[in-house]
Design a protein around this motif. Sequence first.
Motif, PDB file in Angstrom:
ATOM      1  N   ASN A 255       0.747  -1.355  -0.149  1.00 13.76           N
ATOM      2  CA  ASN A 255       0.065  -0.065  -0.006  1.00 13.76           C
ATOM      3  C   ASN A 255       0.853   1.244  -0.108  1.00 13.76           C
ATOM      4  OD1 ASN A 255      -2.588  -1.048   0.109  1.00 13.76           O
ATOM      5  ND2 ASN A 255      -2.403  -1.695   2.042  1.00 13.76           N
ATOM      6  N   ALA A 256       2.059   1.114   0.616  1.00 13.21           N
ATOM      7  CA  ALA A 256       2.837   2.194   0.802  1.00 13.21           C
ATOM      8  C   ALA A 256       3.207   3.031  -0.626  1.00 13.21           C
ATOM      9  CB  ALA A 256       4.085   2.041   1.587  1.00 13.21           C
ATOM     10  N   VAL A 257       3.685   2.203  -1.556  1.00 16.84           N
ATOM     11  CA  VAL A 257       3.951   2.418  -2.856  1.00 16.84           C
ATOM     12  C   VAL A 257       2.920   3.102  -3.538  1.00 16.84           C
ATOM     13  CG1 VAL A 257       4.956   1.932  -5.020  1.00 16.84           C
ATOM     14  CG2 VAL A 257       5.938   0.806  -2.896  1.00 16.84           C
ATOM     15  N   LYS A 258       1.858   2.334  -3.474  1.00 12.70           N
ATOM     16  CA  LYS A 258       0.503   2.990  -4.157  1.00 12.70           C
ATOM     17  C   LYS A 258      -0.029   4.374  -3.500  1.00 12.70           C
ATOM     18  CE  LYS A 258      -1.867  -0.888  -3.533  1.00 12.70           C
ATOM     19  NZ  LYS A 258      -3.184  -1.610  -3.699  1.00 12.70           N
ATOM     20  N   SER A 259      -0.180   4.422  -2.505  1.00 16.22           N
ATOM     21  CA  SER A 259      -0.606   5.559  -1.828  1.00 16.22           C
ATOM     22  C   SER A 259       0.351   6.724  -1.858  1.00 16.22           C
ATOM     23  CB  SER A 259      -1.086   5.283  -0.079  1.00 16.22           C
ATOM     24  OG  SER A 259       0.007   4.969   0.550  1.00 16.22           O
ATOM     25  N   LEU A 260       1.628   6.529  -1.728  1.00 16.36           N
ATOM     26  CA  LEU A 260       2.704   7.663  -1.608  1.00 16.36           C
ATOM     27  C   LEU A 260       2.731   8.168  -2.843  1.00 16.36           C
ATOM     28  CD1 LEU A 260       4.959   6.136   1.300  1.00 16.36           C
ATOM     29  CD2 LEU A 260       3.522   8.151   1.324  1.00 16.36           C
ATOM     30  N   SER A 261       2.894   7.483  -3.716  1.00 16.08           N
ATOM     31  CA  SER A 261       3.161   7.870  -5.196  1.00 16.08           C
ATOM     32  C   SER A 261       1.997   8.623  -5.607  1.00 16.08           C
ATOM     33  CB  SER A 261       3.422   6.554  -6.130  1.00 16.08           C
ATOM     34  OG  SER A 261       2.400   5.883  -6.267  1.00 16.08           O
ATOM     35  N   THR A 262       0.732   8.106  -5.204  1.00 12.17           N
ATOM     36  CA  THR A 262      -0.521   9.114  -5.685  1.00 12.17           C
ATOM     37  C   THR A 262      -0.309  10.268  -4.914  1.00 12.17           C
ATOM     38  OG1 THR A 262      -1.779   6.941  -6.152  1.00 12.17           O
ATOM     39  CG2 THR A 262      -3.097   9.162  -5.567  1.00 12.17           C
ATOM     40  N   ALA A 263      -0.155  10.463  -3.689  1.00  9.76           N
ATOM     41  CA  ALA A 263      -0.215  11.815  -2.733  1.00  9.76           C
ATOM     42  C   ALA A 263       0.898  12.561  -3.332  1.00  9.76           C
ATOM     43  CB  ALA A 263       0.450  11.345  -1.368  1.00  9.76           C
ATOM     44  N   VAL A 264       2.227  12.208  -3.810  1.00 13.39           N
ATOM     45  CA  VAL A 264       3.010  13.353  -4.280  1.00 13.39           C
ATOM     46  C   VAL A 264       2.762  13.847  -5.812  1.00 13.39           C
ATOM     47  CG1 VAL A 264       4.549  11.424  -5.503  1.00 13.39           C
ATOM     48  CG2 VAL A 264       5.624  13.682  -4.206  1.00 13.39           C
ATOM     49  N   GLY A 265       1.735  13.077  -6.290  1.00  5.19           N
ATOM     50  CA  GLY A 265       1.228  13.536  -7.627  1.00  5.19           C
ATOM     51  C   GLY A 265       1.901  12.749  -8.703  1.00  5.19           C
ATOM     52  N   GLY A 266       2.257  11.329  -8.421  1.00  6.27           N
ATOM     53  CA  GLY A 266       2.955  10.790  -9.500  1.00  6.27           C
ATOM     54  C   GLY A 266       4.422  10.630  -9.461  1.00  6.27           C
ATOM     55  N   VAL A 267       5.305   9.743  -9.661  1.00  9.02           N
ATOM     56  CA  VAL A 267       6.575   9.608  -9.793  1.00  9.02           C
ATOM     57  C   VAL A 267       7.132   9.633 -11.152  1.00  9.02           C
ATOM     58  CG1 VAL A 267       8.821   8.215  -8.987  1.00  9.02           C
ATOM     59  CG2 VAL A 267       6.618   8.674  -7.305  1.00  9.02           C
ATOM     60  N   GLU A 288       9.062   8.691 -21.228  1.00  7.80           N
ATOM     61  CA  GLU A 288       9.018   8.965 -20.115  1.00  7.80           C
ATOM     62  C   GLU A 288       7.512   8.888 -19.592  1.00  7.80           C
ATOM     63  OE1 GLU A 288      10.382  12.941 -19.823  1.00  7.80           O
ATOM     64  OE2 GLU A 288      12.430  12.375 -20.025  1.00  7.80           O
ATOM     65  N   HIS A 289       7.332   8.472 -18.329  1.00  8.82           N
ATOM     66  CA  HIS A 289       5.904   8.276 -17.579  1.00  8.82           C
ATOM     67  C   HIS A 289       6.085   9.014 -16.360  1.00  8.82           C
ATOM     68  CE1 HIS A 289       4.748   5.567 -21.024  1.00  8.82           C
ATOM     69  NE2 HIS A 289       6.000   5.122 -20.696  1.00  8.82           N
ATOM     70  N   ARG A 290       4.707   9.354 -15.833  1.00  8.33           N
ATOM     71  CA  ARG A 290       4.570   9.563 -14.349  1.00  8.33           C
ATOM     72  C   ARG A 290       3.608   8.521 -13.962  1.00  8.33           C
ATOM     73  NH1 ARG A 290       5.152  14.135 -10.739  1.00  8.33           N
ATOM     74  NH2 ARG A 290       6.480  15.130 -12.409  1.00  8.33           N
ATOM     75  N   LEU A 291       4.186   8.028 -12.844  1.00  8.62           N
ATOM     76  CA  LEU A 291       3.599   6.743 -12.281  1.00  8.62           C
ATOM     77  C   LEU A 291       2.997   6.934 -10.886  1.00  8.62           C
ATOM     78  CD1 LEU A 291       5.717   3.850 -13.462  1.00  8.62           C
ATOM     79  CD2 LEU A 291       3.703   4.837 -14.837  1.00  8.62           C
ATOM     80  N   GLU A 292       1.857   6.448 -10.667  1.00  3.30           N
ATOM     81  CA  GLU A 292       1.103   6.600  -9.263  1.00  3.30           C
ATOM     82  C   GLU A 292       0.288   5.115  -9.022  1.00  3.30           C
ATOM     83  OE1 GLU A 292      -2.480   9.395  -9.261  1.00  3.30           O
ATOM     84  OE2 GLU A 292      -0.791  10.146 -10.093  1.00  3.30           O
ATOM     85  N   GLY A 293      -0.102   4.860  -7.687  1.00  5.18           N
ATOM     86  CA  GLY A 293      -0.986   3.814  -7.605  1.00  5.18           C
ATOM     87  C   GLY A 293      -0.374   2.580  -8.092  1.00  5.18           C
ATOM     88  N   GLU A 294      -1.517   1.723  -8.587  1.00  7.74           N
ATOM     89  CA  GLU A 294      -1.246   0.597  -8.882  1.00  7.74           C
ATOM     90  C   GLU A 294      -0.175   0.586 -10.113  1.00  7.74           C
ATOM     91  OE1 GLU A 294      -2.088  -2.309  -7.851  1.00  7.74           O
ATOM     92  OE2 GLU A 294      -4.010  -1.894  -6.790  1.00  7.74           O
ATOM     93  N   GLN A 295       0.083   1.496 -11.008  1.00  2.00           N
ATOM     94  CA  GLN A 295       1.267   1.523 -12.012  1.00  2.00           C
ATOM     95  C   GLN A 295       2.440   1.573 -11.311  1.00  2.00           C
ATOM     96  OE1 GLN A 295       0.077   4.543 -15.090  1.00  2.00           O
ATOM     97  NE2 GLN A 295       0.180   3.117 -16.349  1.00  2.00           N
ATOM     98  N   ALA A 296       2.655   2.466 -10.355  1.00  3.80           N
ATOM     99  CA  ALA A 296       3.836   2.521  -9.553  1.00  3.80           C
ATOM    100  C   ALA A 296       4.307   1.366  -8.968  1.00  3.80           C
ATOM    101  CB  ALA A 296       3.831   3.683  -8.459  1.00  3.80           C
ATOM    102  N   LEU A 297       3.349   0.645  -8.372  1.00  3.07           N
ATOM    103  CA  LEU A 297       3.772  -0.767  -7.542  1.00  3.07           C
ATOM    104  C   LEU A 297       4.192  -1.791  -8.779  1.00  3.07           C
ATOM    105  CD1 LEU A 297       3.656  -2.424  -5.091  1.00  3.07           C
ATOM    106  CD2 LEU A 297       1.365  -2.939  -5.448  1.00  3.07           C
ATOM    107  N   ALA A 298       3.620  -1.776  -9.701  1.00  4.03           N
ATOM    108  CA  ALA A 298       3.948  -2.646 -10.856  1.00  4.03           C
ATOM    109  C   ALA A 298       5.208  -2.437 -11.303  1.00  4.03           C
ATOM    110  CB  ALA A 298       2.873  -2.730 -12.051  1.00  4.03           C
TER     111      ALA A 298
END
Length: 579
Positions: A255-267, A288-298
């Motif tokens: 959950n940390a990767v999903k919620s934190l990447s979303t909170a920062v507006g994507g990585v 280049e991409h900006r990932l958050e949530g499930e994409q960041a975790l993947a």
Amino acid sequence: MDAQSRGRADEIDPADQWVLNPRTGNYELQLDHSAAQQPTVAPPRRSRRRAPAPATPTAPSPAVPKPRRGDGPPGGRRGGRSRKAGGASERRRKRLAITGGTVAFLLVGGSVGAYLYFEHLNSNLNVIDTGRKAGSFKKDQPINILVIGTDKRSGAGNQGYGDANSVGHADTTILFHVSKDRSNATALSIPRDLITDIPVCPTKVDGAVKDIPATKATRFNNSLGQEGRDPGCTMRTVEELTGVPVDNFMMVDFNAVKSLSTAVGGVPVCVEKDVKDQASKLDLKAGEHRLEGEQALAFVRTRHAFGLKSDLDRIKTQQQFLGSMMREMKSKETLTSPKKFFSLAEAATKSLTVDQGLGSIGKLTDLAGELKDIDLKNVTFTTLPVLDNPNDPPNQNLTVVVNSAQADPLLEMIRGDVSLTEVEKQKEAAKEAADSEAKSKQDALLQGNRAPAGDVRVEVYNGGGPSGSASTTLTWLQQSKGVYRASNHGNAAVKLGSTQLEYAPNQADQARALADMMGLSAAALKIGTTDAAPKAPMKLTLGADFKEPGAPLNPASATPQQAPEGLQRLEADKAVCAR
């Protein structure tokens, strides 16, 4: 830890809860959205200019602090705020933002957020009693924090990633070493498939301490979750493996990767080629991409998209992601966004499990304060050097073993607090001057009288020498040197790179005599601050530099100053493309 079962405070955007009070001309916090015309006014600060405005009593929000009179909305300077008040608020907000940004790495791709000091965030933290003596990092010493990412599948938000019944392993483990002068840091990744020994692990269960037996030659990731092992066992395993004492741990789940990447507006991430990994569900076009949530975790979970499609390549991908997260945390867009501050604070603390030594927002704030001034160019990611396990079946590289030729000097540098990056020249010069002065003082410890061998009392521990070193040293001291008051105490709790003799001021003559016998340099002597009891022994811990009794030992100055050739490394300020 179930990171999504602690409440729904994050459904309200605190940045939208500030309104202009027409009676005072100040922005104030409105907690009840249904009462748009009745702003809530928190207890005011004292003011010499005018009396405080009346307040409507309202329970404080769990997601935001109480405002103070004269403060504007979190978004910036507006309304009737004075220039002086606006400047103070802006300085305070910037300071807190930098704190959150520099500690981002410690949460495996997250941040403790800019408002760590709010007491209501304490309830978000999950604290584990590891059975170790409760302690924490020291402000005037190097800091070693173990960051653990568990692959636990239980709990809301953690399901759908394979074995739903898994209690979790030490899937991602990073030893984060911060230098004593706080000028640099080294982030050492430890491969999950490393074959190592797991020591006996005292674990607290229902208030009672249970010893989980040691396991020889097993995967490192079994140090957590398996057979009931807690993060304290992973800490002990890392200490045995590296010889680096670990101060505290932080643990997060999927959950940390999903919620934190979303909170920062994507990585922001970059990939050199199209990627479609069925196992992790990562699906990206080259670029280049900006990932958050499930994409960041993947992205951080994939083991089949890059390089040789191994766990070692996944570690590199994770390091690239974490470096990008750190840069994003320190960007202007994050530093000036109150919405991100609040979201990060909630997401980070809900995702975090810590030991007793870091078990409050205040303690985490202290840690963030120690890290906030480290330049990202002086934060180095690296991986414990390993080789394919020669005992694996042919053509099946399932596990790895330590590559001692590279790992030994690297670990010696970490234990010796030597940076892997170039730090500022002024600090280097100051360090050299301080080292020279310290060496002069240390050399003085060998000046003075020597006690007779029969008066020397010492306990001998093996803290990194060959097996049986404490026993052979005891025999040698008693039979060859006449030190009859020596005793063998077996293995030390923590491995040391260099042999060390600890003694009290009133034992200095004994220490000098033993140093002569053992071939100890002044750097090996560690004098205490208070006198010992009349018959108390000194403590001799044989380090990795010990070969056999009587052989001269390497002084601390022999610590390598250059990283071993071919070491995998990445500075946190550099953006690279995964390939």
